[in-house]
Design a protein around this motif. Structure first.
Motif, short mmCIF file in Angstrom:
data_model
loop_
_atom_site.label_atom_id
_atom_site.label_comp_id
_atom_site.label_asym_id
_atom_site.label_seq_id
_atom_site.Cartn_x
_atom_site.Cartn_y
_atom_site.Cartn_z
N LEU A 16 -6.32 6.02 4.90
CA LEU A 16 -5.17 5.33 5.51
C LEU A 16 -4.23 6.28 6.23
CD1 LEU A 16 -4.19 2.82 2.66
CD2 LEU A 16 -5.60 2.40 4.69
N GLY A 17 -4.22 7.54 5.81
CA GLY A 17 -3.26 8.49 6.38
C GLY A 17 -1.91 8.42 5.70
N TYR A 18 -1.78 7.60 4.68
CA TYR A 18 -0.55 7.52 3.88
C TYR A 18 -0.92 7.01 2.50
CZ TYR A 18 -0.88 2.60 5.25
OH TYR A 18 -1.34 1.32 5.48
N LEU A 19 0.02 7.17 1.56
CA LEU A 19 -0.21 6.71 0.19
C LEU A 19 0.25 5.26 0.08
CD1 LEU A 19 -1.05 8.05 -2.58
CD2 LEU A 19 1.39 8.29 -3.02
N PRO A 20 -0.66 4.32 -0.23
CA PRO A 20 -0.19 2.93 -0.34
C PRO A 20 0.78 2.76 -1.50
CG PRO A 20 -2.47 3.11 -1.09
CD PRO A 20 -2.09 4.46 -0.53
N GLN A 21 1.85 2.01 -1.26
CA GLN A 21 2.87 1.82 -2.30
C GLN A 21 2.44 0.71 -3.25
OE1 GLN A 21 5.74 3.85 -2.59
NE2 GLN A 21 4.34 4.93 -1.19
N ASN A 22 3.01 0.77 -4.45
CA ASN A 22 2.73 -0.24 -5.45
C ASN A 22 3.59 -1.47 -5.25
OD1 ASN A 22 0.89 -0.01 -7.50
ND2 ASN A 22 2.01 1.70 -8.38
N MET A 23 2.98 -2.63 -5.19
CA MET A 23 3.76 -3.87 -5.13
C MET A 23 3.50 -4.68 -6.38
SD MET A 23 5.41 -3.86 -2.28
CE MET A 23 5.72 -5.48 -1.63
N THR A 24 3.25 -3.99 -7.48
CA THR A 24 2.84 -4.68 -8.71
C THR A 24 3.98 -4.76 -9.71
OG1 THR A 24 2.09 -2.63 -9.65
CG2 THR A 24 0.48 -3.93 -8.47
#
Ligand code: TXA
Ligand code: MG
Length: 310
Positions: free
Chosen positions: A196-204
């Protein structure tokens, strides 16, 4: 009751529900195009109708039957992680997927599991819906015996042995121009960074009024035993879930999750040991929460906190 691949295919085509192995956890499978079988899944699990199911495919090309638009980087994610423990939420053409599967949402979750027997089944039956094969709220099943515990000895299960991952798939969803983690799982957020080129954030997080994954709202992963996570609570417990190489008081029975150097081993044993506490009628178990708080350990921490919070 153990069945083979051919019996599994036959039963699914006859609108039956069967247990199938995946690399993450066992699933309760029904054909996507058989709503009466899908209804049976909700009844069997005692699952709230507001909790949608994941669609399992054998080939990425099957997606075009349901999805018209793919978010940026979707194909890179699919190429890198499928078959494997990643579920991707996509907007669907609503007519193509029964509302029961989607819980009335305009999206559906898709994944291609990495389990040769189950892929062989899906190639014959077409897409299957598969929630984890546990009574709603209980720890997921990581071997065929767990399905017998929850659904009885006569329930048909295709035996794929012990699941290699032992934690459910990670669920990603594309929102406001970025991918976010809607359910932590067998892949860590860090695993997606390169693609992705970035760290996906947590939406949990529980702080959200309405989490992206409706499933996050319901009781989950919990054994009947009370799990004690606080450092000062060990004295109340008869049993400990701990790590190889650590010293624990001799008057406690210790179940070893694995080694602190082997996070995959710990993930693979987690649900097995949560269920074992119930098998042994344990009332209070203390969990050694002193482990790294990075990568896959974060999923393990989240599962333990949820299991303890009810
Ligand atoms: O590893 C796994 O994903 C296993 C194996 C059997 O594939 N399946 C699994 O299914 O964990 P289940 O039903 O236990 O969990 C599915 C989760 C739920 O939290 C549900 O809310 C979420 O996926 N989900 C499904 N469809 C969704 C959608 N359209 N939007 C948001 N969340 C969705
Ligand atoms: Mg589940």
């Amino acid at each position: 009751m153990k069945i083979d691949v051919h019996q599994a295919i036959f039963s699914l085509m006859q609108s039956q529900v069967v247990g199938l192995p995946t690399e993450t956890v066992y699933g309760l499978a029904a054909c996507l195009n058989k709503p009466c079988a899908i209804e049976k899944i909700f009844k069997l699990k005692n699952r709230p109708l507001a909790n949608p199911l994941i669609v399992h495919l054998a080939h990425q090309r099957e997606l075009t039957d349901y999805v018209t638009e793919f978010p940026p980087k979707f194909h890179e994610l699919a190429e890198t992680f499928w078959p494997g423990p990643l579920t991707i939420i996509l907007s669907v053409r609503e007519k193509t997927i029964h509302p029961l599967v989607r819980a009335g949402l305009s999206t559906a979750g898709f994944r291609i599991p990495n389990q040769p027997l189950t892929l062989q089944v899906i190639k014959e039956t077409g897409p299957l819906v598969m929630p984890s094969a546990n009574l709603s709220g209980r720890p997921s099943s990581t071997n065929p015996e767990h399905l017998e515990e929850d659904f009885g000895n006569d329930f048909p299960v295709l035996d794929g042995g012990k699941c290699t991952r032992g934690l459910e798939s990670t669920i990603l969803c594309h929102r406001e121009s970025a991918w976010v983690v809607a359910r932590m799982g067998a892949l860590a957020a860090e695993d997606f960074e390169q693609v992705l080129g970035y760290l996906p954030q947590n939406m949990t997080g529980k702080t959200e009024a309405r989490p992206i994954c409706p499933g996050q709202l319901f009781r989950h992963y919990a054994p009947r035993a009370h799990l004690l996570l606080g450092r000062d609570q060990m004295s109340m417990a008869t049993h400990i879930l701990g790590f190889k190489g650590r010293k624990y008081p001799e008057n406690k029975r210790v179940f070893y999750l694995g080694s602190l150097e082997e996070v995959l081993e710990v993930a693979g044993n987690l649900y097995f040991l949560l269920r074992k506490l119930d098998e042994e009628d344990v009332s209070y178990a203390w969990i050694d929460m002193n482990f790294p708080k990075e990568g896959l350990w974060k999923t393990i921490e989240e599962r333990l906190k949820r299991a303890a919070s009810f």
